[in-house]
Write an enzyme that holds these catalytic residues in place. Structure first.
Site, PDB file in Angstrom:
ATOM      1  N   SER A   1     -14.091   8.507  53.335  1.00  7.53           N
ATOM      2  CA  SER A   1     -15.167   8.654  54.314  1.00  7.53           C
ATOM      3  C   SER A   1     -16.475   8.260  53.639  1.00  7.53           C
ATOM      4  CB  SER A   1     -15.231  10.130  54.728  1.00  7.53           C
ATOM      5  OG  SER A   1     -16.426  10.410  55.417  1.00  7.53           O
TER       6      SER A   1
ATOM      7  N   TYR B   1     -15.622  19.437  52.278  1.00  8.48           N
ATOM      8  CA  TYR B   1     -15.069  18.204  52.872  1.00  8.48           C
ATOM      9  C   TYR B   1     -15.500  16.994  52.029  1.00  8.48           C
ATOM     10  CZ  TYR B   1     -14.345  14.412  56.275  1.00  8.48           C
ATOM     11  OH  TYR B   1     -13.950  13.255  56.903  1.00  8.48           O
TER      12      TYR B   1
END
Ligand code: NDP
Length: 256
Positions: free
Chosen positions: A143, A156
């Site tokens: 990401s 995360y």
């Protein structure tokens, strides 16, 4: 190079997290030409329905990527049904947003187990087979959060940084080994910015759930899962000697 790109990818792939969002879009893009696809997720009904829509070359296998035995079963199914594995797309992931000051240890465990250990189990499930054949392609979903750290998503971001490190480590070890065994296994990390999916559903801390959805919806021209699926098709269709190591892809107008 052009000829290779025009040729549709027709191999055998495993996709984790195929019950929605990006994973589902990848399955839809690859299915028409793939020799075989094994699609996996925890919500079996969803992947079963998707597989029956996509065709006989698509096989659903229930799998929780936190469980190594489940992940091994997915790879085993691909080998039994289609005789080989050309690619794995380690896509399954969660984003349990909450300020770290809340000390939501259960969320932290879950995020690490899903986003990091799930990817490692995926790699371990296919690598011996790929090494034996001397080729294959491991695609890991990181990401933009694997490059930067945003508020409320520290753990995360840590997992997505780890995915990048793991991919780089794997690539390094494979290319080092390639001098001895000649393997041509590729490793690619995909690093998307905001994509409109149901990822906010994985937020267990209610006040943050809405906040995340609002952030995602607020990005002008946010990407669709199909945009990321197109990237996967592109990296799969590069010539055998060309490896795209990392692909950062974001909405043009994303400012965060
Ligand atoms: P979705 O929530 O739509 O999809 C997540 C998928 O992961 C689902 O299919 C879900 O299936 C699966 N999954 C979650 N936990 C597990 C588990 N323990 N075992 C197996 N499968 C699991 O979100 P996205 O499509 O957006 O997310 C896909 C990937 O893309 C994630 O890794 C995410 O971090 C990454 N990403 C997303 C971005 C975005 O803006 N949306 C941006 C950058 C990266 P099920 O619940 O059925 O198990």
């Amino acid at each position: 190079m052009k000829e290779q790109r025009d040729k549709q990818w027709d191999g055998v792939a495993i996709i984790t997290g195929a019950s929605s969002g990006i994973g589902e879009a990848i399955a839809r893009k690859l299915a028409p030409h793939a020799k075989g696809l094994v699609i996996s997720a925890r919500r079996f009904e969803k992947i079963k329905t998707l597989a029956s829509e996509l065709g006989k070359n698509v096989v659903p296998v229930e799998c929780d990527v936190r469980n190594q035995t489940d992940v091994e079963r997915v790879a085993q199914t691909a080998l039994e049904k289609f005789g080989r594995i050309d690619a794995i797309i380690n896509n399954a992931g969660i984003l349990p947003m909450a300020s770290m000051t809340k000390c939501r240890v259960e969320d932290w465990d879950n995020t690490i187990d899903t986003n990091i250990k799930g990817v490692l189990y995926g790699i371990a499930s296919v690598l011996p087979h790929m090494l034996e054949r001397g080729n294959g392609h491991v695609i890991n979903m990181s990401s933009e959060s694997g490059r930067r750290v945003f508020p409320g998503v520290g753990v995360y971001c840590a997992t997505k940084h780890a995915v990048r490190a793991i991919s780089e480590g794997l690539q390094t070890d494979l290319s080092y080994r390639s001098k001895k065994d000649g393997n041509a296994i590729k490793v690619t990390t995909i690093e998307p910015g905001v994509v409109l999916t149901n990822l906010a559903e994985s937020v267990t801390y209610q006040p943050a759930k809405e906040a995340l959805q609002t952030i995602m919806n607020g990005v002008e021209g946010a990407m669709t899962p199909e945009n990321i699926a197109d990237c996967i098709v592109y990296v799969l269709q590069t010539p055998p000697h060309v490896e795209i190591g990392e692909m950062i892809v974001r909405p043009v107008k994303q400012s965060m």
